[in-house]
Design a protein around this motif. Structure first.
Motif, PDB file in Angstrom:
ATOM      1  N   ALA A 136       0.822  -1.222   0.000  1.00  0.00           N
ATOM      2  CA  ALA A 136       0.000   0.000   0.000  1.00  0.00           C
ATOM      3  C   ALA A 136       0.847   1.260   0.000  1.00  0.00           C
ATOM      4  CB  ALA A 136      -0.923  -0.007   1.226  1.00  0.00           C
ATOM      5  N   GLU A 166      -0.229   4.554  -1.944  1.00  0.00           N
ATOM      6  CA  GLU A 166      -1.375   5.227  -1.321  1.00  0.00           C
ATOM      7  C   GLU A 166      -0.980   5.908  -0.018  1.00  0.00           C
ATOM      8  OE1 GLU A 166      -1.348   2.093  -2.340  1.00  0.00           O
ATOM      9  OE2 GLU A 166      -2.692   2.120  -4.091  1.00  0.00           O
ATOM     10  N   SER A 168      -8.248   1.009   8.039  1.00  0.00           N
ATOM     11  CA  SER A 168      -8.777  -0.338   7.912  1.00  0.00           C
ATOM     12  C   SER A 168      -7.709  -1.178   7.205  1.00  0.00           C
ATOM     13  CB  SER A 168     -10.094  -0.324   7.128  1.00  0.00           C
ATOM     14  OG  SER A 168     -10.664  -1.627   7.099  1.00  0.00           O
ATOM     15  N   PHE A 169      -8.127  -2.311   6.658  1.00  0.00           N
ATOM     16  CA  PHE A 169      -7.190  -3.180   5.948  1.00  0.00           C
ATOM     17  C   PHE A 169      -7.778  -3.562   4.600  1.00  0.00           C
ATOM     18  CE2 PHE A 169      -6.421  -3.728  10.454  1.00  0.00           C
ATOM     19  CZ  PHE A 169      -5.051  -3.541  10.525  1.00  0.00           C
ATOM     20  N   ASN A 170      -6.897  -3.640   3.612  1.00  0.00           N
ATOM     21  CA  ASN A 170      -7.310  -4.077   2.290  1.00  0.00           C
ATOM     22  C   ASN A 170      -7.453  -5.596   2.263  1.00  0.00           C
ATOM     23  OD1 ASN A 170      -7.205  -1.433   1.003  1.00  0.00           O
ATOM     24  ND2 ASN A 170      -4.979  -1.578   1.277  1.00  0.00           N
ATOM     25  N   GLY A 171      -7.982  -6.101   1.173  1.00  0.00           N
ATOM     26  CA  GLY A 171      -8.207  -7.536   1.058  1.00  0.00           C
ATOM     27  C   GLY A 171      -6.946  -8.361   1.147  1.00  0.00           C
ATOM     28  N   ASP A 172      -5.787  -7.772   0.785  1.00  0.00           N
ATOM     29  CA  ASP A 172      -4.524  -8.512   0.860  1.00  0.00           C
ATOM     30  C   ASP A 172      -3.840  -8.362   2.210  1.00  0.00           C
ATOM     31  OD1 ASP A 172      -3.772  -5.886   0.730  1.00  0.00           O
ATOM     32  OD2 ASP A 172      -2.455  -6.093  -1.023  1.00  0.00           O
ATOM     33  N   SER A 222      -2.990  -5.488   3.615  1.00  0.00           N
ATOM     34  CA  SER A 222      -2.218  -4.256   3.708  1.00  0.00           C
ATOM     35  C   SER A 222      -3.051  -3.150   4.343  1.00  0.00           C
ATOM     36  CB  SER A 222      -1.725  -3.831   2.324  1.00  0.00           C
ATOM     37  OG  SER A 222      -2.818  -3.577   1.462  1.00  0.00           O
ATOM     38  N   ALA A 276      -4.992   0.228   4.911  1.00  0.00           N
ATOM     39  CA  ALA A 276      -5.794   1.241   4.219  1.00  0.00           C
ATOM     40  C   ALA A 276      -5.955   2.419   5.177  1.00  0.00           C
ATOM     41  CB  ALA A 276      -7.154   0.678   3.823  1.00  0.00           C
ATOM     42  N   THR A 312      -6.710   6.707   5.249  1.00  0.00           N
ATOM     43  CA  THR A 312      -7.018   7.971   4.588  1.00  0.00           C
ATOM     44  C   THR A 312      -7.116   9.069   5.639  1.00  0.00           C
ATOM     45  OG1 THR A 312      -9.406   7.549   4.701  1.00  0.00           O
ATOM     46  CG2 THR A 312      -8.265   6.882   2.694  1.00  0.00           C
TER      47      THR A 312
END
Length: 351
Positions: A241, A244, A295-299, A301, A303, A305
């Protein structure tokens, strides 16, 4: 400062004022010797010193020279301060070793522990309240805390803190543009005004700001650091990530105009916590400084913002977007007023 038998350890980010816990509290030959542990880990630098709530300035030997808010005799010439940054291998305070070898030896280095040494000379009883109006001084310091890895700089190695200051040294005669980065006093600063010729970074925060107050960089460090943080895998959590996260970090550093018409970084984070502090509190505190969401991404990693307006992905909400609807009529009296609790660090009010 605390005299607890087993005090909790402290870590932190950005710049803030910290008191600590006594490692030594000893008097000998009419002299008081104190060593106060402040932060567990290497800090970037000491910026100001306080005795109680009196800010003091030191001469080249560490002796209190002036107390800017007072013109009386307090502390001057009778109190001296030395410091240690908390290097992995530190050096014992030599004057205490010489004066008190029965309680403090060269082996009392305080490895990895930022600290203050306070020496207070005794005086005649009739002059005591003139020199020590609040009793024996209790020290605290304004400190630039932990250095941070900045993935926006390709020369920095996340596993080698020595590379985290890979920027040119500050030149007092240079004219820096908005966002230019320099190293001064071991700390990385970026310029937030072009009118900065001759303005020293650690003394002129109207012209400079510390990169290490960036909340996104702090979150990356806290989640992955195995000493004072959670020690999670950087390869899993951060690397996928990274583009981003870099974008969010830059949004925090973006200079915005305030009401006083000066530019300031959009978001900065300055604070400390105990090692025993619940991680959810630390994470929540950092997120609060940038109106952040995590939060967390599907992989797996990260997230993350920060609170910056973005154009909506779905420009218009239609019937197909509404999954459920609940209608409530009337609002209870106790729910009509929202309560907003704020806390902040104010250097102008002694932190």
């Amino acid at each position: 400062a605390s005299k607890a038998e087993t005090p909790p350890r402290i870590f932190g980010y950005g710049r803030t004022r910290i008191g600590g816990s006594y490692m030594l509290y000893h008097a000998k030959d009419n002299t008081s010797w104190d060593v106060i542990a402040l932060v567990s880990g290497k800090v970037s630098g000491f910026k100001k010193f306080y005795l109680h709530d009196d800010e003091v300035t030191l001469n080249g030997s560490g002796v209190v020279a002036t107390v800017p808010e007072h013109t009386d005799r307090r502390y001057a010439g009778r109190v001296s301060i030395q410091t240690r940054l908390g290097l992995p291998t530190e050096t014992a305070y030599a004057d205490i070793v010489a004066a008190c070898p029965d309680v403090w030896t060269a082996a009392h280095r305080g490895d990895g522990q930022a600290s203050i040494r306070l020496k207070c000379e005794n005086i005649k009883q009739k002059d005591f309240l003139s020199v020590y109006p609040r009793g024996l001084p209790v020290p605290s310091a304004v400190i630039d805390l932990f250095a941070l890895w900045d993935p926006r700089d390709g020369d920095q190695d996340p596993d080698d803190p020595a590379t985290w200051v890979a920027y040119p040294a500050y030149d007092q005669a240079a004219i820096y543009g908005l966002g230019d980065r320099v190293v001064y006093g071991g700390v990385v600063y970026y310029s937030r005004t072009t009118a900065n010729v001759g303005l020293i970074p650690d003394e002129s925060q109207d012209a400079w700001a510390s990169v290490w107050s960036n909340p996104v960089l702090q979150m990356i460090d806290y989640l992955t650091n195995d000493k004072h943080g959670l020690g999670l895998s950087r390869a899993v959590l951060i690397d996928p990530a990274l583009p981003e996260l870099i974008a969010e970090a830059s949004l925090c550093d973006a200079l915005v105009f305030a009401k006083d018409l000066n530019r300031y970084p959009r978001y900065t984070s300055n604070g400390w916590a105990y090692f025993e502090t619940d991680p959810s509190e630390v994470i929540g505190s950092i997120l609060a400084t940038c109106d952040g969401w995590m939060s967390f991404n599907g992989d797996g990693s990260l997230a993350l913002t920060v609170g910056v307006y973005r154009a909506p992905i779905v420009p218009t909400i239609t019937d197909r977007h509404v999954i459920d609807l609940i209608a409530e009529h009337g609002i209870a009296d106790e729910a009509k007023v929202n309560e907003l609790k704020l806390s902040f660090v104010s250097p102008d009010h002694k932190f």
